[in-house]
Design a protein around this motif. Sequence first.
Motif, PDB file in Angstrom:
ATOM      1  N   ASP A  34      43.843  35.634  45.723  1.00  0.00           N
ATOM      2  CA  ASP A  34      45.252  35.932  45.964  1.00  0.00           C
ATOM      3  C   ASP A  34      45.982  36.007  44.627  1.00  0.00           C
ATOM      4  OD1 ASP A  34      45.847  33.282  45.148  1.00  0.00           O
ATOM      5  OD2 ASP A  34      46.202  32.594  47.199  1.00  0.00           O
ATOM      6  N   ALA A  35      47.280  36.233  44.663  1.00  0.00           N
ATOM      7  CA  ALA A  35      48.057  36.425  43.433  1.00  0.00           C
ATOM      8  C   ALA A  35      48.074  35.186  42.546  1.00  0.00           C
ATOM      9  CB  ALA A  35      49.485  36.854  43.772  1.00  0.00           C
ATOM     10  N   GLY A  36      47.791  34.022  43.111  1.00  0.00           N
ATOM     11  CA  GLY A  36      47.724  32.789  42.337  1.00  0.00           C
ATOM     12  C   GLY A  36      46.331  32.475  41.821  1.00  0.00           C
ATOM     13  N   GLY A  37      45.380  33.378  42.086  1.00  0.00           N
ATOM     14  CA  GLY A  37      44.017  33.164  41.627  1.00  0.00           C
ATOM     15  C   GLY A  37      43.181  32.292  42.542  1.00  0.00           C
ATOM     16  N   HIS A  38      43.683  32.023  43.749  1.00  0.00           N
ATOM     17  CA  HIS A  38      42.923  31.216  44.711  1.00  0.00           C
ATOM     18  C   HIS A  38      41.938  32.107  45.455  1.00  0.00           C
ATOM     19  CE1 HIS A  38      46.833  29.158  44.155  1.00  0.00           C
ATOM     20  NE2 HIS A  38      46.025  28.129  43.964  1.00  0.00           N
ATOM     21  N   ALA A  63      42.197  39.069  34.914  1.00  0.00           N
ATOM     22  CA  ALA A  63      43.118  40.195  35.050  1.00  0.00           C
ATOM     23  C   ALA A  63      44.500  39.694  35.463  1.00  0.00           C
ATOM     24  CB  ALA A  63      42.577  41.203  36.060  1.00  0.00           C
ATOM     25  N   LEU A  64      44.535  38.810  36.442  1.00  0.00           N
ATOM     26  CA  LEU A  64      45.819  38.249  36.867  1.00  0.00           C
ATOM     27  C   LEU A  64      46.479  37.453  35.742  1.00  0.00           C
ATOM     28  CD1 LEU A  64      44.937  36.972  40.444  1.00  0.00           C
ATOM     29  CD2 LEU A  64      46.531  38.817  39.875  1.00  0.00           C
ATOM     30  N   PHE A  65      45.683  36.668  35.031  1.00  0.00           N
ATOM     31  CA  PHE A  65      46.194  35.802  33.972  1.00  0.00           C
ATOM     32  C   PHE A  65      46.922  36.593  32.892  1.00  0.00           C
ATOM     33  CE2 PHE A  65      45.515  33.196  30.086  1.00  0.00           C
ATOM     34  CZ  PHE A  65      46.133  32.015  30.497  1.00  0.00           C
ATOM     35  N   SER A  69      44.056  44.971  33.936  1.00  0.00           N
ATOM     36  CA  SER A  69      42.678  44.998  34.423  1.00  0.00           C
ATOM     37  C   SER A  69      41.740  44.340  33.412  1.00  0.00           C
ATOM     38  CB  SER A  69      42.227  46.443  34.664  1.00  0.00           C
ATOM     39  OG  SER A  69      42.023  47.096  33.421  1.00  0.00           O
ATOM     40  N   SER A  70      40.590  43.907  33.888  1.00  0.00           N
ATOM     41  CA  SER A  70      39.636  43.298  32.959  1.00  0.00           C
ATOM     42  C   SER A  70      39.080  44.337  31.979  1.00  0.00           C
ATOM     43  CB  SER A  70      38.516  42.569  33.712  1.00  0.00           C
ATOM     44  OG  SER A  70      37.748  43.462  34.487  1.00  0.00           O
ATOM     45  N   ARG A  71      39.157  45.628  32.321  1.00  0.00           N
ATOM     46  CA  ARG A  71      38.800  46.678  31.352  1.00  0.00           C
ATOM     47  C   ARG A  71      39.763  46.619  30.167  1.00  0.00           C
ATOM     48  NH1 ARG A  71      35.975  51.139  30.719  1.00  0.00           N
ATOM     49  NH2 ARG A  71      35.201  51.159  32.865  1.00  0.00           N
ATOM     50  N   GLY A 113      47.073  40.112  44.657  1.00  0.00           N
ATOM     51  CA  GLY A 113      45.780  39.502  44.392  1.00  0.00           C
ATOM     52  C   GLY A 113      44.982  40.326  43.413  1.00  0.00           C
ATOM     53  N   ALA A 114      43.677  40.065  43.397  1.00  0.00           N
ATOM     54  CA  ALA A 114      42.777  40.800  42.500  1.00  0.00           C
ATOM     55  C   ALA A 114      41.364  40.739  43.057  1.00  0.00           C
ATOM     56  CB  ALA A 114      42.826  40.226  41.093  1.00  0.00           C
ATOM     57  N   VAL A 115      40.558  41.677  42.597  1.00  0.00           N
ATOM     58  CA  VAL A 115      39.146  41.751  42.985  1.00  0.00           C
ATOM     59  C   VAL A 115      38.318  41.797  41.714  1.00  0.00           C
ATOM     60  CG1 VAL A 115      37.377  43.103  44.189  1.00  0.00           C
ATOM     61  CG2 VAL A 115      39.727  43.028  45.081  1.00  0.00           C
ATOM     62  N   GLY A 116      37.234  41.032  41.693  1.00  0.00           N
ATOM     63  CA  GLY A 116      36.297  41.070  40.589  1.00  0.00           C
ATOM     64  C   GLY A 116      34.891  41.254  41.118  1.00  0.00           C
ATOM     65  N   ILE A 117      34.118  42.103  40.457  1.00  0.00           N
ATOM     66  CA  ILE A 117      32.735  42.340  40.856  1.00  0.00           C
ATOM     67  C   ILE A 117      31.840  42.187  39.642  1.00  0.00           C
ATOM     68  CG2 ILE A 117      31.086  44.056  41.720  1.00  0.00           C
ATOM     69  CD1 ILE A 117      33.218  45.100  43.563  1.00  0.00           C
ATOM     70  N   SER A 118      30.667  41.610  39.880  1.00  0.00           N
ATOM     71  CA  SER A 118      29.674  41.427  38.846  1.00  0.00           C
ATOM     72  C   SER A 118      28.292  41.683  39.422  1.00  0.00           C
ATOM     73  CB  SER A 118      29.752  39.993  38.305  1.00  0.00           C
ATOM     74  OG  SER A 118      28.765  39.769  37.333  1.00  0.00           O
ATOM     75  N   GLY A 119      27.395  42.206  38.588  1.00  0.00           N
ATOM     76  CA  GLY A 119      26.019  42.383  39.023  1.00  0.00           C
ATOM     77  C   GLY A 119      25.303  43.523  38.337  1.00  0.00           C
TER      78      GLY A 119
END
Length: 141
Positions: A34-38, A63-65, A69-71, A113-119
Amino acid sequence: MTTITLEQANTISAAAFAKGRDLGLKPLAVAVVDAGGHLISYQRQDGASIGRLQIASGKACGALFLGVSSRTVAEMAADRPTFIATAATVAPQGLIPAPGGVIVVDKDGSVIGAVGISGDTSDNDEACTLAGISAAGLSEQ
């Protein structure tokens, strides 16, 4: 809407995994916050390695912090490595300077909020992130 719902988070994960299968990617992990990083949801495909939760959530929460974006965080790290290294020490849920973390906004442009993907490679992670957000009918910042 004030946050990403669990139903939307599940749609994001399912669509991201489908995109990854279509592209023939390595096993992915998806963190939706969510927008608070939860953490709203975390799902990983069979075979995804052990550190994927921390990396995926670090991309989303980082990204939220920093509000980008993380890019963009990765680009900032190249230009200002000391700043990003220091910011990472105070970011409560982590900060991963690599593509794959995207801020999600509602129809009014408010962060929900935000979405993060790794792999896989970071560019592929980001492509799956964007596919998941779009499938849920949401927009990225």
